[in-house]
Scaffold this motif. Structure first.
Motif, short mmCIF file in Angstrom:
data_model
loop_
_atom_site.label_atom_id
_atom_site.label_comp_id
_atom_site.label_asym_id
_atom_site.label_seq_id
_atom_site.Cartn_x
_atom_site.Cartn_y
_atom_site.Cartn_z
N ASN A 133 0.72 -1.17 -0.03
CA ASN A 133 0.01 0.00 0.11
C ASN A 133 0.71 1.19 -0.14
OD1 ASN A 133 -2.72 -1.20 0.14
ND2 ASN A 133 -1.88 -2.14 2.17
N ILE A 134 2.08 1.13 -0.46
CA ILE A 134 2.93 2.44 -0.65
C ILE A 134 3.48 2.22 -2.04
CG2 ILE A 134 5.32 3.33 -0.07
CD1 ILE A 134 4.83 2.21 2.72
N ASN A 135 3.19 3.49 -2.62
CA ASN A 135 3.66 3.68 -3.95
C ASN A 135 4.45 4.93 -4.14
OD1 ASN A 135 1.55 1.81 -4.76
ND2 ASN A 135 0.01 3.44 -5.05
N ASN A 136 5.35 4.79 -5.33
CA ASN A 136 6.23 5.68 -5.69
C ASN A 136 7.28 6.31 -4.65
OD1 ASN A 136 4.87 5.67 -8.39
ND2 ASN A 136 3.16 7.10 -7.35
N PHE A 137 7.77 5.08 -3.84
CA PHE A 137 8.74 5.53 -3.06
C PHE A 137 10.06 6.05 -3.50
CE2 PHE A 137 12.11 4.43 0.14
CZ PHE A 137 11.40 4.83 1.44
N THR A 218 21.37 17.75 1.92
CA THR A 218 19.81 17.72 1.63
C THR A 218 19.26 16.25 1.32
OG1 THR A 218 20.08 18.26 -0.68
CG2 THR A 218 20.05 20.04 1.01
N VAL A 219 18.16 16.05 1.72
CA VAL A 219 17.42 14.62 1.33
C VAL A 219 16.01 15.34 1.23
CG1 VAL A 219 16.66 12.42 1.98
CG2 VAL A 219 19.02 13.20 2.65
N LYS A 220 15.49 14.59 -0.08
CA LYS A 220 13.98 14.79 -0.33
C LYS A 220 13.68 13.11 -0.50
CE LYS A 220 10.82 17.04 -3.52
NZ LYS A 220 10.61 18.20 -4.61
N HIS A 221 12.41 13.18 0.02
CA HIS A 221 11.73 11.78 0.27
C HIS A 221 10.27 12.06 0.00
CE1 HIS A 221 10.54 8.13 3.19
NE2 HIS A 221 10.65 7.80 2.00
N THR A 222 10.04 11.10 -1.03
CA THR A 222 8.53 11.10 -1.47
C THR A 222 7.93 9.75 -1.59
OG1 THR A 222 9.16 11.05 -3.66
CG2 THR A 222 8.84 13.19 -2.67
N TYR A 223 6.47 9.48 -1.35
CA TYR A 223 5.93 8.22 -1.55
C TYR A 223 4.31 8.81 -1.56
CZ TYR A 223 6.06 8.36 3.57
OH TYR A 223 5.79 8.70 5.20
N ALA A 224 3.53 7.80 -1.76
CA ALA A 224 2.13 7.96 -1.36
C ALA A 224 1.72 6.61 -0.67
CB ALA A 224 1.32 7.84 -2.78
N TYR A 225 0.84 6.88 0.14
CA TYR A 225 0.42 5.81 1.14
C TYR A 225 -1.03 5.56 1.35
CZ TYR A 225 0.37 8.16 5.41
OH TYR A 225 0.60 9.00 6.57
N ARG A 226 -1.88 4.56 1.17
CA ARG A 226 -3.27 4.51 1.24
C ARG A 226 -3.60 4.89 2.55
NH1 ARG A 226 -6.66 1.90 -2.22
NH2 ARG A 226 -5.12 0.98 -3.47
N MET A 227 -4.82 5.52 2.59
CA MET A 227 -5.62 5.96 3.89
C MET A 227 -6.26 4.68 4.46
SD MET A 227 -7.18 9.73 3.08
CE MET A 227 -6.57 10.75 1.95
N SER A 228 -6.48 4.71 5.49
CA SER A 228 -7.22 3.57 6.38
C SER A 228 -8.46 4.25 6.67
CB SER A 228 -6.22 3.10 7.72
OG SER A 228 -5.14 2.68 7.50
N PHE A 229 -9.39 3.01 7.26
CA PHE A 229 -10.46 3.95 7.47
C PHE A 229 -11.30 2.69 8.48
CE2 PHE A 229 -11.21 1.11 3.80
CZ PHE A 229 -12.19 0.19 3.88
N GLY A 230 -12.40 3.08 9.02
CA GLY A 230 -12.95 2.21 10.22
C GLY A 230 -14.14 2.48 10.62
N VAL A 231 -14.51 1.59 11.70
CA VAL A 231 -15.79 2.01 12.33
C VAL A 231 -15.71 3.35 13.06
CG1 VAL A 231 -17.33 1.28 14.02
CG2 VAL A 231 -16.13 -0.54 12.75
N GLY A 232 -16.66 4.21 12.77
CA GLY A 232 -16.78 5.36 13.20
C GLY A 232 -15.61 6.51 12.66
N LYS A 233 -15.00 6.14 11.58
CA LYS A 233 -14.07 7.09 10.98
C LYS A 233 -13.91 6.77 9.53
CE LYS A 233 -10.17 4.40 12.42
NZ LYS A 233 -8.77 4.05 13.50
N ALA A 234 -14.20 7.92 8.78
CA ALA A 234 -14.32 7.61 7.31
C ALA A 234 -12.78 7.47 6.83
CB ALA A 234 -15.10 9.12 6.66
N PHE A 235 -11.79 8.16 7.13
CA PHE A 235 -10.44 7.98 6.90
C PHE A 235 -9.53 8.28 8.04
CE2 PHE A 235 -11.23 12.37 5.67
CZ PHE A 235 -10.17 13.10 6.33
N GLU A 236 -8.23 7.87 7.87
CA GLU A 236 -7.15 7.94 8.83
C GLU A 236 -5.94 7.97 8.52
OE1 GLU A 236 -5.60 5.33 12.86
OE2 GLU A 236 -6.68 4.21 11.22
#
Length: 441
Positions: A133-137, A218-236
């Motif tokens: 669930n991590i992209n473009n690291f 200098t260090v530049k760090h990038t990535y995308a990760y999927r948001m979680s979700f659950g009972v009582g929370k639309a995203f985390e």
């Protein structure tokens, strides 16, 4: 307050007897659920929730995290700008700009990135160590892209007993020995050691070798990760701040956090515990903040910052930043369970309406919005109208209907925008279903 997932595993088998969803909620909501004092209340809530929505099964995908040294080092973090961009595609996009100071001679340091394993996501474990669930690291140091390697490691905050006694993990990750540990997907989604009869949590690790010149790097760090979700929370969106404290200065000399929303509006809360001494500010776009005192499930009190942000930037800055806790960005519907609204009507939340039907919970407060009006049938009819119009209100539509206008103007998160006009591609498929009144109940 913020707690680690591993502190809750001893309680999970007990909780799973009462309700499988509560097992998940305990596993994931490590910020909220350390104590069992109110388990009966939670079970009642979950049973009720299951009756109005079957789409609220909770899923934890992964956390974001700082880079950390995997050996003792005298290199310090001089400055950091952490930018987390939220979009409507279910991902958080991370960009971190570091400045490291090496006051000694040039040296090589192995750096690492730890990402916790998914739970209840349906993802197969990747033995090669690449998180599903991590992209473009990517990591770029002093203008040069660094290659990296992956592996599976024991969670750094939950080492097995044998490894902990041996003093492993003080610096560096502890790789999993697959000859001793086998993945147990069916029973735990953890690794199991038959000889010691022990379960262990695991993480996905990213390693890379960094050459630090003398002076500033200098260090530049990038990535995308999927948001979680659950009972009582639309995203985390959990993010680990503590690994940054492992560098030589045990702080970030100049730290800036920026949370952006790209072509969307997001309504969320952030616990204030890691962010003392300075307020959150909206520096771009349209948005607003307020501070609320909330109570956890164990009745402990703390403060959160509630934020609504449309195509904008939220910023927090501090010099000599130190913390002993991590960060989570949580959808604002968590306030249903954390904040005492007293005699005020319970708010509605766009993301709740999109993801599960907790928007129905406020229907009983109809008389507080419109005193003296309405049979139960009228209440249901108006609730349906509110749900159909949530996607419009979320984007700032100015309602011509007096009743809808009065209702949405009573919602703190509503930010009217007379210039906004809907287009064919404005709404997601789920929002289209809401507008058409065809969303699954």
């Amino acid at each position: 307050m913020l707690t680690k997932r591993n502190e809750l595993f001893a309680e999970m088998d007990i909780i799973s007897y009462f309700c499988p969803q509560l097992l998940y909620y305990t596993h994931l909501n490590y910020m909220r659920m350390k104590y069992l004092q109110k388990i009966k209340m939670m079970v009642a809530f979950l049973i009720l929730g299951a009756s109005v929505a079957q789409a609220n099964d909770a899923v934890f995908f992964v956390n974001g995290s700082h880079l950390q040294p995997l050996q003792e080092t005298d290199i310090a973090i001089k400055s950091e700008v952490l930018t987390i961009t939220l979009k409507d595609d279910g991902f958080a996009y991370v960009e971190v700009d570091y400045q490291f100071m090496n006051n000694g001679e040039a040296k090589d340091v192995t750096m690492g990135f730890e990402a916790s394993s998914p739970y209840n996501s349906g993802d197969e474990v990747k033995l090669n160590g690449a998180h599903p669930n991590i992209n473009n690291f990517s990591v770029v140091m002093n203008g040069k892209a660094l290659s990296y390697r992956n592996g599976l490691v024991f969670s750094s905050n939950d080492l097995p007993e044998e490894e902990a006694k041996a003093g492993k993990g003080k610096f560096g990750f502890v790789p999993i020995d697959f000859s001793k540990w086998k993945y147990d997907e069916e029973n735990s989604e953890r690794f199991y050691n038959a000889k010691t009869d022990e379960y262990a949590n695991f993480s996905y690790a990213y390693y890379f070798d960094a050459h630090f010149n003398k002076g500033l790097n200098t260090v530049k760090h990038t990535y995308a990760y999927r948001m979680s979700f659950g009972v009582g929370k639309a995203f985390e969106v959990p993010y680990w701040l503590l690994p940054a404290m492992r560098w030589a200065n045990h702080q970030i000399d100049d730290f800036t956090l920026r949370i952006k929303t790209d072509k969307c509006t997001k309504h969320f809360i952030i616990e204030n515990t890691p962010f003392k001494g300075a307020p959150f500010r909206v520096t771009q776009g349209k948005g607003k903040t307020r501070e609320l005192a909330v109570k956890d499930f164990d009745d402990s009190s703390y403060k959160v910052t509630e934020v609504v942000l449309r195509n904008g930037t939220l910023e927090w800055h501090r010099n000599n930043f130190r913390t002993d806790s991590d960060m989570e960005i949580l959808s604002a519907d968590q306030l249903d369970y954390l904040y005492d609204w007293g005699n005020a009507p319970v708010p509605v939340y766009h993301d709740s309406g999109v993801n599960y039907m907790t928007w129905m919970s406020w229907v009983g407060d109809f008389d507080k919005y419109f005193p003296g009006e309405g049979s139960e049938q009228k209440i249901k009819q108006f609730a349906a109208r509110v749900q159909r119009n949530l996607p419009y209100a979320h984007r700032g539509y100015v309602f011509k209907d007096a009743k809808l206008r009065k209702f949405f103007e009573s919602q703190w998160w509503y930010m009217p925008d007379p210039t906004w006009k809907p287009s064919a591609d404005t709404f997601s498929k789920t929002e289209q279903d809401m507008i058409n009144g065809t969303i699954d109940q």
